[in-house]
Enzyme design. Sequence first.
Site, PDB file in Angstrom:
ATOM      1  N   HIS A 307      35.668  39.632  45.368  1.00  0.00           N
ATOM      2  CA  HIS A 307      35.302  38.450  46.148  1.00  0.00           C
ATOM      3  C   HIS A 307      33.989  38.714  46.842  1.00  0.00           C
ATOM      4  O   HIS A 307      33.750  39.825  47.299  1.00  0.00           O
ATOM      5  CB  HIS A 307      36.395  38.131  47.185  1.00  0.00           C
ATOM      6  N   ASP A 364      43.076  33.569  43.477  1.00  0.00           N
ATOM      7  CA  ASP A 364      43.345  33.040  42.137  1.00  0.00           C
ATOM      8  C   ASP A 364      44.220  33.954  41.302  1.00  0.00           C
ATOM      9  O   ASP A 364      44.723  33.548  40.259  1.00  0.00           O
ATOM     10  CB  ASP A 364      42.023  32.807  41.398  1.00  0.00           C
TER      11      ASP A 364
HETATM   12  N1  ACO Z   1      35.957  43.187  37.315  1.00  0.00           N
HETATM   13  C1  ACO Z   1      35.195  44.300  37.130  1.00  0.00           C
HETATM   14  N2  ACO Z   1      34.116  44.632  37.873  1.00  0.00           N
HETATM   15  C2  ACO Z   1      33.789  43.783  38.865  1.00  0.00           C
HETATM   16  C3  ACO Z   1      34.522  42.621  39.139  1.00  0.00           C
HETATM   17  C4  ACO Z   1      35.637  42.335  38.323  1.00  0.00           C
HETATM   18  N3  ACO Z   1      36.377  41.231  38.528  1.00  0.00           N
HETATM   19  N4  ACO Z   1      33.978  41.970  40.175  1.00  0.00           N
HETATM   20  C5  ACO Z   1      32.914  42.706  40.567  1.00  0.00           C
HETATM   21  N5  ACO Z   1      32.794  43.804  39.773  1.00  0.00           N
HETATM   22  C6  ACO Z   1      31.813  44.884  39.915  1.00  0.00           C
HETATM   23  C7  ACO Z   1      30.454  44.452  39.382  1.00  0.00           C
HETATM   24  O1  ACO Z   1      30.318  44.777  38.009  1.00  0.00           O
HETATM   25  C8  ACO Z   1      29.534  45.255  40.274  1.00  0.00           C
HETATM   26  O2  ACO Z   1      29.544  46.583  39.821  1.00  0.00           O
HETATM   27  P1  ACO Z   1      28.192  47.487  39.971  1.00  0.00           P
HETATM   28  O3  ACO Z   1      27.967  47.609  41.451  1.00  0.00           O
HETATM   29  O4  ACO Z   1      28.553  48.768  39.305  1.00  0.00           O
HETATM   30  O5  ACO Z   1      27.111  46.735  39.253  1.00  0.00           O
HETATM   31  C9  ACO Z   1      30.231  45.241  41.638  1.00  0.00           C
HETATM   32  O6  ACO Z   1      31.626  45.117  41.315  1.00  0.00           O
HETATM   33  C10 ACO Z   1      29.806  44.096  42.557  1.00  0.00           C
HETATM   34  O7  ACO Z   1      29.984  42.866  41.829  1.00  0.00           O
HETATM   35  P2  ACO Z   1      29.085  41.578  42.032  1.00  0.00           P
HETATM   36  O8  ACO Z   1      29.219  40.708  40.819  1.00  0.00           O
HETATM   37  O9  ACO Z   1      27.703  41.975  42.450  1.00  0.00           O
HETATM   38  O10 ACO Z   1      29.791  40.908  43.277  1.00  0.00           O
HETATM   39  P3  ACO Z   1      29.597  39.434  43.753  1.00  0.00           P
HETATM   40  O11 ACO Z   1      29.918  39.393  45.192  1.00  0.00           O
HETATM   41  O12 ACO Z   1      28.280  38.895  43.320  1.00  0.00           O
HETATM   42  O13 ACO Z   1      30.707  38.614  42.902  1.00  0.00           O
HETATM   43  C11 ACO Z   1      32.717  37.642  42.192  1.00  0.00           C
HETATM   44  C12 ACO Z   1      31.927  38.234  43.375  1.00  0.00           C
HETATM   45  C13 ACO Z   1      31.886  36.567  41.475  1.00  0.00           C
HETATM   46  C14 ACO Z   1      33.979  36.954  42.718  1.00  0.00           C
HETATM   47  C15 ACO Z   1      33.086  38.773  41.219  1.00  0.00           C
HETATM   48  O14 ACO Z   1      33.878  39.752  41.867  1.00  0.00           O
HETATM   49  C16 ACO Z   1      33.805  38.286  39.964  1.00  0.00           C
HETATM   50  O15 ACO Z   1      33.158  37.893  38.988  1.00  0.00           O
HETATM   51  N6  ACO Z   1      35.186  38.271  39.964  1.00  0.00           N
HETATM   52  C17 ACO Z   1      35.934  37.750  38.857  1.00  0.00           C
HETATM   53  C18 ACO Z   1      35.977  36.236  38.919  1.00  0.00           C
HETATM   54  C19 ACO Z   1      36.877  35.700  40.021  1.00  0.00           C
HETATM   55  O16 ACO Z   1      37.997  36.156  40.198  1.00  0.00           O
HETATM   56  N7  ACO Z   1      36.378  34.697  40.753  1.00  0.00           N
HETATM   57  C20 ACO Z   1      37.130  34.047  41.823  1.00  0.00           C
HETATM   58  C21 ACO Z   1      36.510  34.279  43.137  1.00  0.00           C
HETATM   59  S1  ACO Z   1      37.530  33.669  44.426  1.00  0.00           S
HETATM   60  C22 ACO Z   1      37.250  32.031  44.467  1.00  0.00           C
HETATM   61  O17 ACO Z   1      36.270  31.500  44.045  1.00  0.00           O
HETATM   62  C23 ACO Z   1      38.299  31.216  45.065  1.00  0.00           C
END
Ligand code: ACO
Length: 428
Positions: A307, A364
């Site tokens: 998140h 979610d």
């Molecule tokens: N699975 C694996 N790795 C992940 C995940 C995941 N679900 N989420 C983040 N990471 C990793 C990224 O690859 C990144 O790794 P790095 O530092 O080695 O490059 C690190 O964690 C940070 O991730 P970001 O994408 O920079 O984090 P950001 O805050 O931009 O994204 C997000 C948050 C979009 C929710 C992300 O965690 C994601 O894509 N999750 C899956 C989709 C999801 O569940 N969305 C629902 C969000 S809740 C809502 O909207 C109600």
Amino acid sequence: MSKTAKLEIDNNIYEFPIIEGTEKELGIDIKTLRGVTGGVTTIDPGYKNTGSCESAITFLDGEKGILRYRGYSIEELAEKADFLEVAYLLIFGELPTAIQLAKFDKDIKEESHVDEDMKKILDGFPKSAHPMGVLSSLTSALIAFNPGSVDVDSEEEMYNAIVKILAKFPVLAAWTMRKRKSLPLDYGDNSLGYVENLHKMMFARPNKAYEANKLINDALDKLLILHADHEQNCSTSTVRIVGSSHAGLFASLSAGISALWGPLHGGANQAVIEMLEAIKADGGDTAKYIEKAKDKNDPFRLMGFGHRVYKNFDPRAKIIKQSAEEILGDMGVEDPVLDIAKGLAKVALEDEYFVKRKLYPNVDFYSGIIYRALGIPTEMFTVMFALGRLPGWIAQWREMRLRKEPIGRPRQIYTGENYRDFVKVENR
Ligand code: ACO
């Protein structure tokens, strides 16, 4: 003494005030930055460090896992309030008195019809159309049937517009599902409560009397409350920014629905179940998918994990996880997908990759399991999210307009070609 921040550029020092929120959050107020520096701007893709507004609606602390609507904790609201009370609280700032709530309910019921001609628009969509696309279009189409912009300085006009959309939105949402299922469109029953009526509109059969079910109603009510607002997320920021051009409420909401649809935002609830189903079909090997999620050469992400703001745990996920277990238990549903979800969460929560990046199950991750148990089709999950988020979007739009916020218009740093002369096509 009020705090300030100093910025040094080319030996010039600029000072900016620091704003302190009611929960002691600090924000550097850079409203004058471009003016005093002669055009220097900030760069923050994804707005990870940018506050777009001051807001008195929702407080969340991602480190401590706190979420409050207008000061009330999400845990208490989920347990003690109903969705309509929470909607009123978010939009108008205070919990309604019994009289205010009864009036709000009555006024919404008064508006709960949708122009019959809207059915013709719905008819134009193929049955295979995703309900979120249809819902966004129908919300936009509502403008044509309710022309006239809202005078935001008139409390009455503002109230009427709010009541109208709260009344008509569940009808449209239910219709998107009925269309896919080839069921006749239903207008619900004003003798039912808001959430019961939504359930009736989605599930009532033309040849069978509708029977309300308290267990289902309570579960839905709780889910909608948990989704009702989440401060400046992607869809809410969309609603505010579209509304900031003085586009109307319905137009702003339609844009918010489109933003919510994406799998990185609200669309994640559908993506989670699809992922869990795929893992089940592939033999249920959760470790394999954990490895895929960690592999930077693999685009796979563990949906429902991570998140932007919560870096400890998502308080909504905690409530929903418990609800999922209770509801499935009470309904006698044995869902192998819940076992896969639990297994996946257990492995991930102990894995260094996820621990280091503070990746926890979000709201979610478990909500889809409840929706499934309630018989809601997978492609409707994000529509359920939109139904819950509606009061939050309305509250944020109203706040933005009442505060007379300027049009949202971010800056950029241009990195393209410098000036060049045009070359005629025959000379290229
Ligand atoms: N699975 C694996 N790795 C992940 C995940 C995941 N679900 N989420 C983040 N990471 C990793 C990224 O690859 C990144 O790794 P790095 O530092 O080695 O490059 C690190 O964690 C940070 O991730 P970001 O994408 O920079 O984090 P950001 O805050 O931009 O994204 C997000 C948050 C979009 C929710 C992300 O965690 C994601 O894509 N999750 C899956 C989709 C999801 O569940 N969305 C629902 C969000 S809740 C809502 O909207 C109600």
